[in-house]
Scaffold this motif. Structure first.
Motif, PDB file in Angstrom:
ATOM      1  N   ASP A  23      43.853  30.657  39.139  1.00 51.94           N
ATOM      2  CA  ASP A  23      42.604  30.950  39.842  1.00 51.94           C
ATOM      3  C   ASP A  23      41.490  31.331  38.877  1.00 51.94           C
ATOM      4  OD1 ASP A  23      41.282  31.569  42.574  1.00 51.94           O
ATOM      5  OD2 ASP A  23      40.942  33.397  41.424  1.00 51.94           O
ATOM      6  N   GLU A  59      32.679  38.915  39.534  1.00 46.87           N
ATOM      7  CA  GLU A  59      33.791  37.969  39.416  1.00 46.87           C
ATOM      8  C   GLU A  59      34.095  37.667  37.951  1.00 46.87           C
ATOM      9  OE1 GLU A  59      35.726  37.109  41.648  1.00 46.87           O
ATOM     10  OE2 GLU A  59      34.748  36.849  43.586  1.00 46.87           O
ATOM     11  N   SER A  91      38.113  45.065  41.319  1.00 46.69           N
ATOM     12  CA  SER A  91      38.200  43.689  41.801  1.00 46.69           C
ATOM     13  C   SER A  91      38.371  43.636  43.313  1.00 46.69           C
ATOM     14  CB  SER A  91      39.360  42.963  41.108  1.00 46.69           C
ATOM     15  OG  SER A  91      40.596  43.579  41.414  1.00 46.69           O
ATOM     16  N   VAL A  92      39.220  44.497  43.850  1.00 43.94           N
ATOM     17  CA  VAL A  92      39.465  44.485  45.295  1.00 43.94           C
ATOM     18  C   VAL A  92      38.243  44.993  46.057  1.00 43.94           C
ATOM     19  CG1 VAL A  92      40.891  45.409  47.150  1.00 43.94           C
ATOM     20  CG2 VAL A  92      41.942  44.762  44.983  1.00 43.94           C
ATOM     21  N   ARG A  95      34.812  42.776  45.345  1.00 46.35           N
ATOM     22  CA  ARG A  95      34.731  41.493  46.049  1.00 46.35           C
ATOM     23  C   ARG A  95      34.536  41.704  47.549  1.00 46.35           C
ATOM     24  NH1 ARG A  95      39.153  36.850  45.324  1.00 46.35           N
ATOM     25  NH2 ARG A  95      37.948  36.546  43.433  1.00 46.35           N
ATOM     26  N   ASN A 212      42.273  38.080  51.144  1.00 41.74           N
ATOM     27  CA  ASN A 212      42.198  39.015  50.021  1.00 41.74           C
ATOM     28  C   ASN A 212      42.578  40.441  50.397  1.00 41.74           C
ATOM     29  OD1 ASN A 212      39.276  37.372  48.605  1.00 41.74           O
ATOM     30  ND2 ASN A 212      41.415  37.007  48.205  1.00 41.74           N
ATOM     31  N   SER A 238      44.405  39.362  46.029  1.00 38.33           N
ATOM     32  CA  SER A 238      43.008  39.790  46.106  1.00 38.33           C
ATOM     33  C   SER A 238      42.124  39.048  45.115  1.00 38.33           C
ATOM     34  CB  SER A 238      42.902  41.296  45.849  1.00 38.33           C
ATOM     35  OG  SER A 238      43.137  41.598  44.483  1.00 38.33           O
ATOM     36  N   THR A 239      42.718  38.422  44.098  1.00 40.31           N
ATOM     37  CA  THR A 239      41.926  37.688  43.108  1.00 40.31           C
ATOM     38  C   THR A 239      41.767  36.219  43.461  1.00 40.31           C
ATOM     39  OG1 THR A 239      43.833  37.078  41.721  1.00 40.31           O
ATOM     40  CG2 THR A 239      42.816  39.226  41.318  1.00 40.31           C
ATOM     41  N   SER A 242      38.290  33.267  43.469  1.00 40.23           N
ATOM     42  CA  SER A 242      37.201  33.831  42.670  1.00 40.23           C
ATOM     43  C   SER A 242      36.046  32.857  42.468  1.00 40.23           C
ATOM     44  CB  SER A 242      37.735  34.274  41.300  1.00 40.23           C
ATOM     45  OG  SER A 242      38.269  33.173  40.585  1.00 40.23           O
TER      46      SER A 242
END
Length: 258
Positions: A23, A59, A91-92, A95, A212, A238-239, A242
């Motif tokens: 990803d 991101e 990141s979680v 986003r 996610n 969760s990633t 992207s």
């Protein structure tokens, strides 16, 4: 995420490395390309794509931190582990927050255009984005100091992720309901290509957000039933996606054939 030797990597770390690498190897160049187009464009483009710009910055930061996290998988440096925990929370939360912000922005534009025109001013958007980044940093610090697997850790995650998901769900459904209505003088069966495309994009972004964040929401209930390390799997999921916002921007900018 547990640190271990290369010979004894658990299945969840293989999942993290394989899925995340695929990803982020796709997302990093696409996000960088879209980011370069926005920054090098006119000031009006930067202002209109300010939310997308911040999401792309986040991101890219997450993608670079992801590849750096490989070091922590094979090393036992305490400082690296703390930095990795900060990255995971960023990141979680980042986003989910920025995607929700974009969805609320579209909701105002479609259903409350007067409010949207007032909110569109750079000072209001800048204040909201500054508050968002502050919240992201606070969540990252909380994840550093809150031990994983505790009730407080799950409560904090649920208190943020559930309202975010419900807000985006409400805004998305409201937008779709408005866009699916036939316009003045338009027959119900007449297809409106732009509206259909907008509905498809909204549904795609909503599905991606659900994909996610739902693992984190379900994680406290599933860990007692499934004897698998779910935290790493949830962070990996969760990633995923992207590059979605970058692809949407590149499509709007006419850089993609579709």
């Amino acid at each position: 995420m547990a640190n271990t030797s290369a010979r004894h990597l658990p299945p969840d770390l293989y999942f993290y490395m394989l899925v995340g690498s695929a990803d982020n190897l796709l997302g990093l160049p696409l996000n960088s390309w879209a980011l370069m187009l926005i920054v090098s464009g006119k000031s009006s483009l930067v202002q209109s794509e300010l939310l997308t710009l911040n999401l792309l910055v986040m991101e890219n930061m997450c993608s670079m931190w992801y590849f750096f996290s490989f070091v922590t998988i094979f090393c036992r440096l305490h400082s690296l582990q703390l930095m990795l925990k900060f990255y995971h929370a960023m990141s979680v939360v980042g986003r989910a927050l920025f995607q929700c912000h974009v969805c609320v922005d579209r909701y105002l534009a479609v259903l409350h255009p007067t409010v949207f025109l007032r909110y569109k001013q750079i000072k209001y958007r800048g204040a909201c984005l500054a508050a968002g980044w502050l919240l992201i940093i606070c969540c990252g610090l909380m994840h550093v100091f809150l031990p994983e697997g505790t009730a407080l850790f799950y409560i904090v995650a649920l208190l943020f992720l559930v309202p975010t998901l419900l807000t985006e769900l409400f805004c998305s459904v409201s937008i779709v309901r408005v866009l699916r209505r036939p316009g003045p003088g338009q027959k119900e069966k007449e297809g409106n290509r732009q509206k259909k495309r907008a509905v498809n994009i909204i549904c795609m972004v909503l599905v991606m957000l659900v994909f996610n964040v739902v693992p984190f929401i379900l994680m406290p209930f599933l860990e007692n039933l499934i004897k698998v390390e779910l935290t790493t799997i949830a962070f990996t999921l969760s990633t995923v996606g992207s590059s979605v916002q970058a692809l949407l921007f590149l499509s709007r900018a006419g850089k993609l054939p579709c």
